[in-house]
Scaffold this motif. Sequence first.
Motif, short mmCIF file in Angstrom:
data_model
loop_
_atom_site.label_atom_id
_atom_site.label_comp_id
_atom_site.label_asym_id
_atom_site.label_seq_id
_atom_site.Cartn_x
_atom_site.Cartn_y
_atom_site.Cartn_z
N MET A 1 0.86 -1.26 -0.09
CA MET A 1 -0.06 0.21 0.05
C MET A 1 0.77 1.24 0.08
N ASN A 2 0.60 2.04 -0.90
CA ASN A 2 1.47 3.37 -0.96
C ASN A 2 0.87 4.41 -0.42
N LEU A 3 1.66 4.94 0.82
CA LEU A 3 1.11 6.02 1.70
C LEU A 3 1.55 7.40 1.45
N ARG A 4 2.16 7.36 -0.01
CA ARG A 4 3.14 8.84 -0.16
C ARG A 4 1.81 9.71 -0.60
N PRO A 5 1.00 9.30 -1.61
CA PRO A 5 -0.30 10.44 -2.05
C PRO A 5 -0.73 10.79 -0.83
N THR A 6 -1.13 10.00 0.06
CA THR A 6 -1.92 10.51 1.12
C THR A 6 -1.08 11.32 2.05
N SER A 7 0.14 11.17 2.45
CA SER A 7 1.00 11.99 3.34
C SER A 7 1.07 13.33 2.70
N GLY A 8 1.34 13.09 1.24
CA GLY A 8 1.63 14.54 0.63
C GLY A 8 0.30 15.37 0.63
N ARG A 9 -1.03 14.87 0.77
CA ARG A 9 -2.27 15.66 0.83
C ARG A 9 -2.23 16.18 1.95
N LEU A 10 -1.95 15.22 3.14
CA LEU A 10 -2.18 15.71 4.65
C LEU A 10 -1.11 17.07 4.73
N LEU A 11 0.17 16.88 4.30
CA LEU A 11 0.97 17.93 4.38
C LEU A 11 0.75 19.23 3.80
N ALA A 12 0.10 19.03 2.66
CA ALA A 12 -0.43 20.11 1.76
C ALA A 12 -1.49 20.72 2.34
N ALA A 13 -2.59 19.97 3.08
CA ALA A 13 -3.69 20.57 3.77
C ALA A 13 -3.06 21.18 4.82
N ALA A 14 -1.97 20.70 5.86
CA ALA A 14 -1.61 21.27 6.94
C ALA A 14 -1.06 22.65 6.60
N ILE A 15 -0.20 22.60 5.66
CA ILE A 15 0.46 24.09 5.14
C ILE A 15 -0.48 24.80 4.78
N ALA A 16 -1.53 24.61 3.96
CA ALA A 16 -2.76 25.39 3.71
C ALA A 16 -3.36 26.00 4.95
N VAL A 17 -3.44 25.02 5.92
CA VAL A 17 -4.18 25.69 7.31
C VAL A 17 -3.57 26.61 8.07
N LEU A 18 -2.06 26.24 7.88
CA LEU A 18 -1.14 27.14 8.81
C LEU A 18 -0.95 28.55 7.92
N SER A 19 -1.06 28.50 6.58
CA SER A 19 -0.93 29.71 5.92
C SER A 19 -2.17 30.54 6.00
N PHE A 20 -3.20 29.96 6.03
CA PHE A 20 -4.50 30.79 6.46
C PHE A 20 -4.53 31.21 7.88
N TRP A 21 -4.22 30.44 8.56
CA TRP A 21 -4.04 31.00 10.16
C TRP A 21 -3.09 32.18 10.27
N ILE A 22 -2.02 32.15 9.50
CA ILE A 22 -0.98 33.30 9.81
C ILE A 22 -1.51 34.62 9.18
N VAL A 23 -2.31 34.57 7.95
CA VAL A 23 -2.78 35.71 7.30
C VAL A 23 -3.97 35.80 7.50
N HIS A 24 -4.95 35.43 8.51
CA HIS A 24 -6.58 35.47 8.67
C HIS A 24 -6.47 36.95 9.17
N GLY A 25 -5.70 37.39 9.73
CA GLY A 25 -5.98 38.75 10.17
C GLY A 25 -6.02 40.10 9.20
N PHE A 26 -5.66 39.48 8.08
CA PHE A 26 -5.63 40.44 6.89
C PHE A 26 -6.56 40.12 5.71
N ILE A 27 -7.50 39.28 6.22
CA ILE A 27 -8.68 38.83 5.24
C ILE A 27 -9.36 40.02 4.68
N GLU A 28 -9.70 40.86 5.77
CA GLU A 28 -10.45 41.98 5.30
C GLU A 28 -9.62 42.76 4.30
N ALA A 29 -8.33 42.96 4.39
CA ALA A 29 -7.51 43.78 3.47
C ALA A 29 -7.62 43.18 2.16
#
Length: 345
Positions: A1-29
Amino acid sequence: MNLRPTSGRLLAAAIAVLSFWIVHGFIEALLAAGVIAIASWPLYAAFRTRLPRGVGKGAGAAIFTGAITVFVLAPLVFAGWALMSEAHALLLGLATADGRGLVAPEWLANAPVVGSSLAARWQSLLARPGALLQMTHQAEPSAILGWAHSLGQATARHALIVAFAILLLAFLYQEGSSLAQALTRWLRETVGDRAEHYLVVATRAVRASVNSMIVVALFNGLVTALAFAIIGVPRPLVWAAIIGALSAVPFLGYGAVVAVALQLVLQGTHTAALWSLLLGSAVLLCGDKLVRPIVARGGMQLPFVWVLMGCIGGFSVLGLAGLVIGPVALTLAQEILAQQLRESC
């Protein structure tokens, strides 16, 4: 069973959530810059075609951003400055009247049903010289300091939002074409073939909403200036500019109309105060109920009550940008629902 695609999606989702959390204060701008860029893009495209060939994309975006910033902020800055000046004059007049005692106006006592009781209550609270000043002395100093601190924080926060919105707007003008193509491709892969149709609906709704805000502000300002000049309101052009700028936000314009009436009451011109209140409210009502739906009809097929709820709900969640995004979101929801109903039939 190849877990690399799943791990890649989880990493991408984690990075996306982290990025949104960092810039969420500037969403209005970001949203404000996006709304302005979409609404003014035809003007920017026409502006770019008339620039000399030696002017680069970045310089052209910066010049147009400066022009749009002046166009948007100048009326708001003027309205804020004029409103503070009028508020200062109003407070001085209120203090002078309080020194003599605020006598209840005759029309209040003659009002049906509750007039006599309200007039008696007024006389007991405010007719004594210095009564209003004594009431203000009873306020808690900590509450006043807390209010001033909150006002300072809100002012600093909105100044930061405006600054970042200007920077983001210049970026969107410079890279808008490539960003629009990338967004279209992503939506086509995510939503399907209807993605471009939804983008067209959203773009048309944004421009219709912004155009309606501008036309309503101009209508309210011009008609109010004429009405106030006929009534004899002091500085009718200044008050009309304030009301026109504030009327972009639902119900704020009525606060300025009440302030005009209060100023006239303190000057002893009760008839002019009543007429200014009635005519000013009528103009604002016509602007919202008649002018706004007519201007926005081509881009938003929404009843007035839904447009109003979209404006108020969007403003409470997203600030000034929500005045546009709220109705646009409801327009998209209506379009998606209609599409689903057509397919199910």
